[in-house]
Design an enzyme around this catalytic site. Structure first.
Site, PDB file in Angstrom:
ATOM      1  N   HIS A   1       0.861  -1.184   0.000  1.00 33.50           N
ATOM      2  CA  HIS A   1       0.000   0.000   0.000  1.00 33.50           C
ATOM      3  C   HIS A   1       0.899   1.237   0.000  1.00 33.50           C
ATOM      4  CE1 HIS A   1      -1.362   3.287   2.764  1.00 33.50           C
ATOM      5  NE2 HIS A   1      -2.350   3.323   1.898  1.00 33.50           N
TER       6      HIS A   1
ATOM      7  N   ASN B   1       0.367   5.796  -0.288  1.00 35.17           N
ATOM      8  CA  ASN B   1      -0.380   6.999  -0.657  1.00 35.17           C
ATOM      9  C   ASN B   1       0.380   8.235  -0.218  1.00 35.17           C
ATOM     10  OD1 ASN B   1      -1.788   8.426   1.832  1.00 35.17           O
ATOM     11  ND2 ASN B   1      -1.933   6.227   2.195  1.00 35.17           N
TER      12      ASN B   1
END
Length: 297
Positions: free
Chosen positions: A133, A135
């Site tokens: 992940h 971001n």
């Protein structure tokens, strides 16, 4: 009339889009170069790109972005790379949460916001390849601005050398700005990506930061860019090393069970999921992080 902050918003939004383009190209390159090992006889995967729209309560335009999803590739079973730039007014629940968590009591009087960022989640075909992940984002209100983001590795089959490499790249990029950054943001990731009802972390960690504002926008933007730049050199070499490994049903079961843990975290605890759904962003884009298949024991 354009202000300095308008210019800074535009630069941040453009950077997140450029990072998206780099990652999409790199991931399609992994698909093309996977010539041996499991799934190599399949056609190389490609991203399907869809425009996303956000509408305000009165139906007016409130921004949007691009949802890029690849399914059933040689290397990636499902990967999404989303970028968005959204704006408008926060609803009462989001105002209250912002005021409580960030100490911005003025949100009730002026609830305008602007947010831009990139969000990525990759679920892999081969259980030896770790899920991941990442971001990065910028958030603005009339009461303040800040950056946030990070990346964390989520293997179902853990390799100590892979964890060392992933963290080492994160540290090197953090150390360019402040030697205190990596230990601080690693600890934050360890706390943030913990699954209380399971009594364990969802993976082997990484870095995480939020509310990042030193008062120097240029320096803070340079740092969040390096958080984004760290991703490909931290992750891609691990996939190149593991994607040809053979596996059996026990390894696949371990992967599916671990995906269940990942789904639980994202649906119950993840701030980005909650914010996206509460502010009316495209639900498919918000829930892009969920794995294509999972199981529970």
């Amino acid at each position: 009339m354009s202000t300095q902050m308008d210019t800074e918003k535009a630069r941040a939004s453009a950077w997140f889009r450029d990072l998206r383009d780099q990652i999409v190209a790199a991931f399609e390159g992994l698909e093309d170069s996977h010539a041996e090992g499991p799934f190599s006889d399949q056609a190389p995967g490609r991203f399907e790109v869809t425009e996303t729209k956000r509408s305000s309560e009165d139906g007016s335009d409130a921004g949007g972005g691009l949802m890029s999803v690849m399914r059933g590739g040689r290397v990636f079973e499902k990967v999404g790379v989303n970028v968005s730039t959204v704006y408008g007014e926060l609803g009462e629940r989001a105002q209250a949460a912002m005021a409580a968590r960030k100490g911005l009591p003025g949100m009730k009087d002026d609830p305008r916001f602007w947010a831009s960022g990139i969000s990525l989640v990759a679920h892999m075909q081969n259980p030896h390849c770790p899920a991941v992940h990442m971001n990065t984002r910028m958030f603005w209100t009339p009461h303040g601005w800040w950056f946030g983001g990070g990346s964390d590795l989520n293997p179902c089959l853990e390799y100590a050398e892979d964890t060392t490499h992933f963290h080492g790249v994160q540290k090197a990029h953090c150390d360019k700005h402040d030697p205190a950054h990596y230990p601080r943001f690693k600890e934050w990731a360890d706390e943030y990506f913990y699954v209380p009802h399971r009594g364990r972390a969802r993976g082997v960690g990484g870095i995480f930061l939020d509310d990042y504002n030193t008062g120097e926008w240029e320096a803070d933007f340079a740092f969040i860019q390096d958080v984004g730049r760290a991703f490909l050199p931290a992750f891609v070499p691990l996939i190149e090393k593991r994607r040809t490994a053979t596996f059996g049903q026990s390894e696949k079961d371990a992967q599916l069970v671990h995906r269940g843990l990942y789904a639980e975290y994202n649906l119950v605890y993840d701030r980005g999921t909650k914010f996206g759904l509460e502010t009316g962003h495209d639900a498919n884009a918000v829930l892009m992080s969920l794995p294509p298949m999972a199981k529970w024991v």
